[in-house]
Structure formats: C-alpha cells, structure tokens
Design a protein around this motif. Structure first.
Motif, PDB file in Angstrom:
ATOM      1  N   GLN A  56       0.834  -1.205   0.000  1.00  0.00           N
ATOM      2  CA  GLN A  56       0.000   0.000   0.000  1.00  0.00           C
ATOM      3  C   GLN A  56       0.870   1.257   0.000  1.00  0.00           C
ATOM      4  OE1 GLN A  56      -2.522  -1.180   3.460  1.00  0.00           O
ATOM      5  NE2 GLN A  56      -4.128  -0.182   2.264  1.00  0.00           N
ATOM      6  N   ASP A  57       1.934   1.239   0.784  1.00  0.00           N
ATOM      7  CA  ASP A  57       2.837   2.395   0.844  1.00  0.00           C
ATOM      8  C   ASP A  57       3.438   2.700  -0.527  1.00  0.00           C
ATOM      9  OD1 ASP A  57       2.343   2.665   3.551  1.00  0.00           O
ATOM     10  OD2 ASP A  57       4.244   1.746   4.186  1.00  0.00           O
ATOM     11  N   ILE A  58       3.746   1.658  -1.269  1.00  0.00           N
ATOM     12  CA  ILE A  58       4.310   1.856  -2.608  1.00  0.00           C
ATOM     13  C   ILE A  58       3.295   2.555  -3.510  1.00  0.00           C
ATOM     14  CG2 ILE A  58       5.048   0.659  -4.718  1.00  0.00           C
ATOM     15  CD1 ILE A  58       6.438  -1.391  -2.796  1.00  0.00           C
ATOM     16  N   PHE A  59       2.050   2.114  -3.462  1.00  0.00           N
ATOM     17  CA  PHE A  59       1.034   2.752  -4.309  1.00  0.00           C
ATOM     18  C   PHE A  59       0.714   4.168  -3.839  1.00  0.00           C
ATOM     19  CE2 PHE A  59       0.328  -1.738  -5.407  1.00  0.00           C
ATOM     20  CZ  PHE A  59       0.612  -1.616  -6.754  1.00  0.00           C
ATOM     21  N   THR A  60       0.820   4.411  -2.548  1.00  0.00           N
ATOM     22  CA  THR A  60       0.660   5.778  -2.035  1.00  0.00           C
ATOM     23  C   THR A  60       1.774   6.663  -2.588  1.00  0.00           C
ATOM     24  OG1 THR A  60      -0.425   5.020  -0.019  1.00  0.00           O
ATOM     25  CG2 THR A  60       0.606   7.198   0.064  1.00  0.00           C
ATOM     26  N   GLU A  81      -5.551   4.068  -6.228  1.00  0.00           N
ATOM     27  CA  GLU A  81      -6.535   4.061  -5.133  1.00  0.00           C
ATOM     28  C   GLU A  81      -7.277   2.728  -5.087  1.00  0.00           C
ATOM     29  OE1 GLU A  81      -7.459   5.991  -2.527  1.00  0.00           O
ATOM     30  OE2 GLU A  81      -5.716   7.241  -2.991  1.00  0.00           O
ATOM     31  N   PHE A  82      -7.645   2.228  -6.258  1.00  0.00           N
ATOM     32  CA  PHE A  82      -8.330   0.936  -6.341  1.00  0.00           C
ATOM     33  C   PHE A  82      -7.433  -0.174  -5.791  1.00  0.00           C
ATOM     34  CE2 PHE A  82      -9.002  -2.959  -8.930  1.00  0.00           C
ATOM     35  CZ  PHE A  82     -10.239  -3.316  -8.417  1.00  0.00           C
ATOM     36  N   PHE A  83      -6.157  -0.157  -6.170  1.00  0.00           N
ATOM     37  CA  PHE A  83      -5.219  -1.167  -5.666  1.00  0.00           C
ATOM     38  C   PHE A  83      -5.114  -1.079  -4.143  1.00  0.00           C
ATOM     39  CE2 PHE A  83      -2.618  -0.975  -9.880  1.00  0.00           C
ATOM     40  CZ  PHE A  83      -3.548  -1.778 -10.518  1.00  0.00           C
ATOM     41  N   LYS A  84      -4.970   0.133  -3.625  1.00  0.00           N
ATOM     42  CA  LYS A  84      -4.835   0.308  -2.175  1.00  0.00           C
ATOM     43  C   LYS A  84      -6.085  -0.172  -1.446  1.00  0.00           C
ATOM     44  CE  LYS A  84      -3.713   4.669  -2.061  1.00  0.00           C
ATOM     45  NZ  LYS A  84      -3.297   5.999  -1.581  1.00  0.00           N
ATOM     46  N   HIS A  85      -7.255   0.137  -1.998  1.00  0.00           N
ATOM     47  CA  HIS A  85      -8.508  -0.291  -1.377  1.00  0.00           C
ATOM     48  C   HIS A  85      -8.611  -1.823  -1.387  1.00  0.00           C
ATOM     49  CE1 HIS A  85     -12.682  -0.189  -0.113  1.00  0.00           C
ATOM     50  NE2 HIS A  85     -12.953  -1.016  -1.107  1.00  0.00           N
ATOM     51  N   SER A  86      -8.255  -2.434  -2.493  1.00  0.00           N
ATOM     52  CA  SER A  86      -8.307  -3.901  -2.597  1.00  0.00           C
ATOM     53  C   SER A  86      -7.346  -4.557  -1.605  1.00  0.00           C
ATOM     54  CB  SER A  86      -7.960  -4.357  -4.018  1.00  0.00           C
ATOM     55  OG  SER A  86      -8.907  -3.869  -4.937  1.00  0.00           O
ATOM     56  N   ILE A  87      -6.159  -3.988  -1.483  1.00  0.00           N
ATOM     57  CA  ILE A  87      -5.175  -4.527  -0.541  1.00  0.00           C
ATOM     58  C   ILE A  87      -5.691  -4.386   0.891  1.00  0.00           C
ATOM     59  CG2 ILE A  87      -2.842  -4.237   0.396  1.00  0.00           C
ATOM     60  CD1 ILE A  87      -2.069  -3.188  -2.492  1.00  0.00           C
ATOM     61  N   LEU A  88      -6.270  -3.229   1.196  1.00  0.00           N
ATOM     62  CA  LEU A  88      -6.826  -2.995   2.531  1.00  0.00           C
ATOM     63  C   LEU A  88      -7.916  -4.016   2.855  1.00  0.00           C
ATOM     64  CD1 LEU A  88      -7.044  -1.220   5.104  1.00  0.00           C
ATOM     65  CD2 LEU A  88      -8.724   0.146   3.845  1.00  0.00           C
ATOM     66  N   GLN A  89      -8.820  -4.229   1.905  1.00  0.00           N
ATOM     67  CA  GLN A  89      -9.905  -5.185   2.125  1.00  0.00           C
ATOM     68  C   GLN A  89      -9.358  -6.605   2.325  1.00  0.00           C
ATOM     69  OE1 GLN A  89     -13.184  -4.440   2.659  1.00  0.00           O
ATOM     70  NE2 GLN A  89     -12.310  -2.388   2.656  1.00  0.00           N
ATOM     71  N   ALA A  90      -8.375  -6.985   1.523  1.00  0.00           N
ATOM     72  CA  ALA A  90      -7.771  -8.316   1.668  1.00  0.00           C
ATOM     73  C   ALA A  90      -7.095  -8.443   3.028  1.00  0.00           C
ATOM     74  CB  ALA A  90      -6.766  -8.551   0.546  1.00  0.00           C
ATOM     75  N   GLU A 101      -7.035 -10.959  -7.822  1.00  0.00           N
ATOM     76  CA  GLU A 101      -7.710 -10.220  -8.894  1.00  0.00           C
ATOM     77  C   GLU A 101      -6.877  -9.040  -9.377  1.00  0.00           C
ATOM     78  OE1 GLU A 101     -11.561  -9.113  -7.406  1.00  0.00           O
ATOM     79  OE2 GLU A 101     -12.307 -11.175  -7.468  1.00  0.00           O
ATOM     80  N   ILE A 102      -6.183  -8.340  -8.464  1.00  0.00           N
ATOM     81  CA  ILE A 102      -5.441  -7.151  -8.883  1.00  0.00           C
ATOM     82  C   ILE A 102      -4.015  -7.453  -9.342  1.00  0.00           C
ATOM     83  CG2 ILE A 102      -6.826  -5.571  -7.480  1.00  0.00           C
ATOM     84  CD1 ILE A 102      -4.389  -5.413  -5.535  1.00  0.00           C
TER      85      ILE A 102
END
Length: 128
Positions: A56-60, A81-90, A101-102
């Motif tokens: 997530q930090d990398i995508f931020t 943002e979509f990647f970060k949200h997906s990672i957070l949910q996982a 999926e991502i």
C-alpha cells in the motif's frame, strides 16, 4: 561499522533513472503482495499485515509522485486508489481473492511502464 552491501544498494538507488525506479517499485509491490498471500495461507497474519502495508505504501508513493498536468495521471491515481482499497480489504478480511484479482492488473501496468521506458531510451539514443 560500514556495510559494503548497504552502500552499494544506496548508491544504485541514487543513480537510477525514473523508469528504473518505477520498475523497482512495481516489482517490489508485486513481491510484497505475493508474500502477503503466502502469509495468509500460512496463517501468519502479522506477516500478512506487514507485507500488505508495504505494498500500500508503494502505491501511495506512486500516486503522490504523479504529475497532475497530464491527463493520464488522473487515471493512474484512480487505479492506485483501487489497488490500495483492494489490498486494505484483503488485509482486513485475511482473504487472497482481491489480491489475486489485482495482481494481473499490476503486472500488466508494470510491463507497460517497462515497455514505455524501453521505448523512451531507444528514442533518446536515436536522437543523439
């Protein structure tokens, strides 16, 4: 004490081109996501949390480094943002489905950046 390997790593990062840095960031994010998947499968939830947070930090960072004057930056920001949200949910659910999926999308985006960087380098050489 002076560690030659750390000095080498620091020097190599400092001499990277922008394209090299983006490639390294994507490769590292993919590596961290795969680590997170393994940790979930091994029920190592602390390791999973660490790996996913690093991704997530990398995508931020990638999102923050976008040049907003280009139209594509808005699209990339939404994707990050979509990647970060997906990672957070996982990470919250401790499920690998969203990461699986991502991952192909992230790999495809990385490959596109690599190709663009390669093309840019070739164009520079031709113009010299």
């Amino acid at each position: 004490m002076h560690n030659p390997y750390e000095a080498y790593k620091r020097q190599s990062v400092m001499t990277m081109t922008g394209g090299d840095m983006i490639n390294l960031l994507f490769d590292t994010a993919i590596k961290r996501l795969n680590e997170g998947i393994q940790c979930i499968e091994q029920k190592d939830y602390e390791g999973c949390n660490t790996a996913f947070r690093k991704a997530q930090d990398i995508f931020t960072y990638l999102e923050a480094s976008l040049d907003k004057k280009y139209e594509i930056s808005g699209n990339l920001a939404s994707l990050y943002e979509f990647f970060k949200h997906s990672i957070l949910q996982a990470n919250i659910k401790k499920e690998t489905t969203q990461i699986l999926e991502i991952l192909p999308m992230i790999e495809e985006l990385r490959d596109s950046f690599k190709q663009a960087d390669k093309q840019t380098r070739m164009n520079r050489k031709e113009s010299l």
